[in-house]
Scaffold this motif. Structure first.
Motif, PDB file in Angstrom:
ATOM      1  N   TRP A   1       8.609   3.010   3.884  1.00 17.44           N
ATOM      2  CA  TRP A   1       9.853   2.421   3.372  1.00 17.44           C
ATOM      3  C   TRP A   1      10.802   3.522   2.910  1.00 17.44           C
ATOM      4  CZ3 TRP A   1      13.827  -0.370   2.912  1.00 17.44           C
ATOM      5  CH2 TRP A   1      14.535  -0.533   1.723  1.00 17.44           C
ATOM      6  N   ALA A   2      10.287   4.509   2.188  1.00 17.35           N
ATOM      7  CA  ALA A   2      11.130   5.610   1.709  1.00 17.35           C
ATOM      8  C   ALA A   2      11.724   6.385   2.878  1.00 17.35           C
ATOM      9  CB  ALA A   2      10.319   6.535   0.801  1.00 17.35           C
ATOM     10  N   GLN A   3      10.942   6.612   3.927  1.00 14.39           N
ATOM     11  CA  GLN A   3      11.442   7.344   5.096  1.00 14.39           C
ATOM     12  C   GLN A   3      12.502   6.544   5.846  1.00 14.39           C
ATOM     13  OE1 GLN A   3       7.839   8.227   7.231  1.00 14.39           O
ATOM     14  NE2 GLN A   3       7.505  10.140   6.103  1.00 14.39           N
ATOM     15  N   ILE A   4      12.237   5.261   6.031  1.00 18.64           N
ATOM     16  CA  ILE A   4      13.207   4.408   6.736  1.00 18.64           C
ATOM     17  C   ILE A   4      14.503   4.320   5.935  1.00 18.64           C
ATOM     18  CG2 ILE A   4      13.691   2.024   7.458  1.00 18.64           C
ATOM     19  CD1 ILE A   4      10.700   1.832   8.212  1.00 18.64           C
ATOM     20  N   LEU A   5      14.370   4.160   4.618  1.00 18.39           N
ATOM     21  CA  LEU A   5      15.551   4.091   3.763  1.00 18.39           C
ATOM     22  C   LEU A   5      16.368   5.376   3.880  1.00 18.39           C
ATOM     23  CD1 LEU A   5      17.196   2.572   1.636  1.00 18.39           C
ATOM     24  CD2 LEU A   5      15.679   3.536  -0.098  1.00 18.39           C
TER      25      LEU A   5
ATOM     26  N   SER B   1       4.812  -6.081   8.353  1.00 15.10           N
ATOM     27  CA  SER B   1       3.504  -5.509   8.044  1.00 15.10           C
ATOM     28  C   SER B   1       3.111  -5.787   6.598  1.00 15.10           C
ATOM     29  CB  SER B   1       3.498  -3.996   8.307  1.00 15.10           C
ATOM     30  OG  SER B   1       4.217  -3.307   7.319  1.00 15.10           O
ATOM     31  N   ALA B   2       4.076  -5.956   5.724  1.00 17.46           N
ATOM     32  CA  ALA B   2       3.791  -6.272   4.325  1.00 17.46           C
ATOM     33  C   ALA B   2       3.247  -7.690   4.191  1.00 17.46           C
ATOM     34  CB  ALA B   2       5.042  -6.097   3.480  1.00 17.46           C
ATOM     35  N   ARG B   3       3.549  -8.532   5.145  1.00 18.06           N
ATOM     36  CA  ARG B   3       3.072  -9.922   5.132  1.00 18.06           C
ATOM     37  C   ARG B   3       1.562  -9.976   5.363  1.00 18.06           C
ATOM     38  NH1 ARG B   3       5.996 -14.682   7.721  1.00 18.06           N
ATOM     39  NH2 ARG B   3       7.428 -13.067   8.368  1.00 18.06           N
TER      40      ARG B   3
ATOM     41  N   ALA C   1       0.838  -1.205   0.000  1.00 17.42           N
ATOM     42  CA  ALA C   1       0.000   0.000   0.000  1.00 17.42           C
ATOM     43  C   ALA C   1       0.872   1.254   0.000  1.00 17.42           C
ATOM     44  CB  ALA C   1      -0.903  -0.005   1.229  1.00 17.42           C
ATOM     45  N   ALA C   2       0.275   2.357  -0.397  1.00 16.84           N
ATOM     46  CA  ALA C   2       1.013   3.617  -0.525  1.00 16.84           C
ATOM     47  C   ALA C   2       1.633   4.058   0.800  1.00 16.84           C
ATOM     48  CB  ALA C   2       0.101   4.705  -1.072  1.00 16.84           C
ATOM     49  N   ASP C   3       0.927   3.868   1.907  1.00 15.81           N
ATOM     50  CA  ASP C   3       1.477   4.287   3.198  1.00 15.81           C
ATOM     51  C   ASP C   3       2.688   3.443   3.594  1.00 15.81           C
ATOM     52  OD1 ASP C   3      -0.298   2.113   3.558  1.00 15.81           O
ATOM     53  OD2 ASP C   3      -0.587   2.608   5.675  1.00 15.81           O
ATOM     54  N   VAL C   4       2.675   2.170   3.232  1.00 14.76           N
ATOM     55  CA  VAL C   4       3.814   1.296   3.504  1.00 14.76           C
ATOM     56  C   VAL C   4       5.003   1.715   2.640  1.00 14.76           C
ATOM     57  CG1 VAL C   4       4.670  -1.081   3.367  1.00 14.76           C
ATOM     58  CG2 VAL C   4       2.357  -0.630   4.229  1.00 14.76           C
TER      59      VAL C   4
END
Length: 88
Positions: free
Chosen positions: A52-56, A85-87, A45-48
């Motif tokens: 991911w972009a922020q964590i990266l 959470s992607a699972r 999903a877009a929020d995930v």
């Protein structure tokens, strides 16, 4: 073992290498971890994907500052939680 479980294990192993001060070896493994994470999260999903972009961004900032313990924390906790959470 599923591909996601394998990615989680690699993420934690890479974090352990950073904690042990084996930053060159860990940095090489980190490339594979990031590629696999991108594959798992690309259909999320877009929020995930935003998380991911922020964590990266935080992890790359830690790498630039040579904050290996901070990078290990982001990998072991934040990235692993996001992959979990992607699972779902």
């Amino acid at each position: 073992m599923s591909a996601l479980n394998q990615s989680l294990d690699q993420c934690r192993q890479c974090a352990a290498l950073f904690r042990l001060g084996r930053d060159v070896e860990a940095a090489l493994a980190m490339v594979d971890v990031f590629e696999q994470a991108q594959q798992h999260l690309s259909a999320a999903a877009a929020d995930v994907q935003q998380a991911w972009a922020q964590i990266l961004m935080h992890m790359l900032d830690c790498q630039e500052r040579q904050d290996w313990l901070g990078l290990a924390d982001f990998m072991e906790y934040e990235l692993a939680e996001l992959l979990e959470s992607a699972r779902r």
